[in-house]
Design an enzyme around this catalytic site. Sequence first.
Site, PDB file in Angstrom:
ATOM      1  N   GLU A  97    -103.869 -56.801 -27.963  1.00 59.75           N
ATOM      2  CA  GLU A  97    -104.963 -57.769 -28.039  1.00 59.75           C
ATOM      3  C   GLU A  97    -104.853 -58.818 -26.940  1.00 59.75           C
ATOM      4  OE1 GLU A  97    -105.070 -57.831 -32.926  1.00 59.75           O
ATOM      5  OE2 GLU A  97    -104.452 -59.590 -31.809  1.00 59.75           O
ATOM      6  N   CYS A 110    -105.108 -65.537 -23.324  1.00 57.61           N
ATOM      7  CA  CYS A 110    -103.837 -65.287 -24.009  1.00 57.61           C
ATOM      8  C   CYS A 110    -103.581 -63.783 -23.955  1.00 57.61           C
ATOM      9  CB  CYS A 110    -103.944 -65.762 -25.460  1.00 57.61           C
ATOM     10  SG  CYS A 110    -102.503 -65.354 -26.443  1.00 57.61           S
ATOM     11  N   CYS A 117     -94.084 -55.737 -32.184  1.00 55.78           N
ATOM     12  CA  CYS A 117     -92.996 -56.693 -31.952  1.00 55.78           C
ATOM     13  C   CYS A 117     -91.902 -56.422 -32.967  1.00 55.78           C
ATOM     14  CB  CYS A 117     -93.501 -58.127 -32.099  1.00 55.78           C
ATOM     15  SG  CYS A 117     -92.209 -59.347 -31.736  1.00 55.78           S
ATOM     16  N   CYS A 121     -91.491 -62.029 -37.440  1.00 55.29           N
ATOM     17  CA  CYS A 121     -91.664 -63.377 -37.981  1.00 55.29           C
ATOM     18  C   CYS A 121     -92.515 -63.257 -39.238  1.00 55.29           C
ATOM     19  CB  CYS A 121     -92.322 -64.290 -36.955  1.00 55.29           C
ATOM     20  SG  CYS A 121     -91.302 -64.482 -35.483  1.00 55.29           S
ATOM     21  N   CYS A 124     -96.477 -63.582 -39.195  1.00 57.58           N
ATOM     22  CA  CYS A 124     -97.184 -63.011 -38.039  1.00 57.58           C
ATOM     23  C   CYS A 124     -97.635 -61.578 -38.288  1.00 57.58           C
ATOM     24  CB  CYS A 124     -96.263 -63.059 -36.824  1.00 57.58           C
ATOM     25  SG  CYS A 124     -96.933 -62.192 -35.409  1.00 57.58           S
ATOM     26  N   CYS A 337    -102.257 -63.684 -33.124  1.00 60.16           N
ATOM     27  CA  CYS A 337    -101.906 -62.394 -32.546  1.00 60.16           C
ATOM     28  C   CYS A 337    -101.691 -61.340 -33.624  1.00 60.16           C
ATOM     29  CB  CYS A 337    -100.714 -62.519 -31.615  1.00 60.16           C
ATOM     30  SG  CYS A 337     -99.110 -62.495 -32.377  1.00 60.16           S
TER      31      CYS A 337
HETATM   32  S1  SF4 Z   1     -94.694 -64.524 -33.748  1.00 59.11           S
HETATM   33 FE1  SF4 Z   1     -95.188 -62.336 -33.950  1.00 59.11          FE
HETATM   34  S2  SF4 Z   1     -95.361 -61.562 -31.849  1.00 59.11           S
HETATM   35 FE2  SF4 Z   1     -94.334 -63.586 -31.741  1.00 59.11          FE
HETATM   36  S3  SF4 Z   1     -92.119 -63.065 -31.816  1.00 59.11           S
HETATM   37 FE3  SF4 Z   1     -92.736 -63.422 -33.951  1.00 59.11          FE
HETATM   38  S4  SF4 Z   1     -93.303 -61.349 -34.737  1.00 59.11           S
HETATM   39 FE4  SF4 Z   1     -93.230 -61.246 -32.496  1.00 59.11          FE
END
Ligand code: SF4
Length: 358
Positions: A97, A110, A117, A121, A124, A337
């Site tokens: 994205e 962005c 990933c 997190c 996220c 994101c």
């Molecule tokens: S916020 Fe999302 S994209 Fe960013 S490091 Fe954490 S899991 Fe990965």
Amino acid sequence: MANSASKTLLKGLSLSQLEDFVQRQGMQPYRARQLFHWMYRKNVPLIAEMTTLKKSVREFLETHAEINLLRLSHAITSEYEPAQKFLFELPDAERVESVYMEADNRRTICVSSQAGCALKCDFCATGLMGQIRNLTPGEIVDQVLWVERHTKKEATNVVMMGMGEPFLNYDAVIQAAELMSHPDGIAISKRKITISTSGIIPAILRFADEGQRFKLAISLNATTAEDRRRLMPITKKFTLAKLLDAARYYTERSGQRVTFEYVLLRHVNDSLLDAKRLRRLLANIPCKINLIPYNAVDLGYESSTEERIQQFVSELATFPAPVTVRRSQGRDIQAACGQLFVQRADQKARRRSRALSM
Ligand code: SF4
């Protein structure tokens, strides 16, 4: 680099890499500078549009090279704000994205640095995808070029805050940022290109030691080690205390401030006590604090209320450095994101399960 059809992918190559390429093809050395100019300054989507190249050169390149790395899979335009979100398909069908936003005379793109990933997190949507793969420099820089072509606007700022952890794809991210800032190409000032990390300490130290002039942002999001470990599991490997030491080291080596991003999660990290602790934690680091109201995803977290945001900001009023609140753009376009990807994947899964049950 060659793709599956053995075409060389030119987008993402630096000028010296293009010089190697044209030399290998037996072309005149000045062709490299022409290719660089057409791809990164003129931003043409087709080799056929590179009209200062001889027809025979264009035909050769069309057979043996490729400059398009992204195919638009889905786009959403905000009804309320100048913001658009794009979901792109990469040559191997993975998807990433990008977001375009306008505010205060800034036009910001962005971009993503990885498909998926690994860092998971807790708040996220991209973390739900797990690690898929690193993007190439071309796939990163092409997000900027594609969005500029589509919006017909030149970006003033780029932030690497999309899908992925940029510092786990360090070399490609730096090469892409170099291409974005090259004065003969896209020509965005290095200080207007921000690389945002969740806290990969060895990469922060490397970034400092290399004297990189791009802006550094650290996504902090918690004020105690325990809270941060819960929200951002990477903290188990790179502790909060050591992360703050690394940030201090960066500011000393670079003479630049670091930006701490802090996503405000209602009743999780947005109390007055959190604000007090944040002030204490960052008091001795030359920095800016960027508070980011959360774009709620279906992960059990909510946005802070306006009242709690204001109280948090007031508590930081005496902080000796700028504190800004990013007025979250794109709530109606799933701008955080991974949200668009996850939403589209959900829709696909629902369609598939409907089809199976028919
Ligand atoms: S916020 Fe999302 S994209 Fe960013 S490091 Fe954490 S899991 Fe990965």
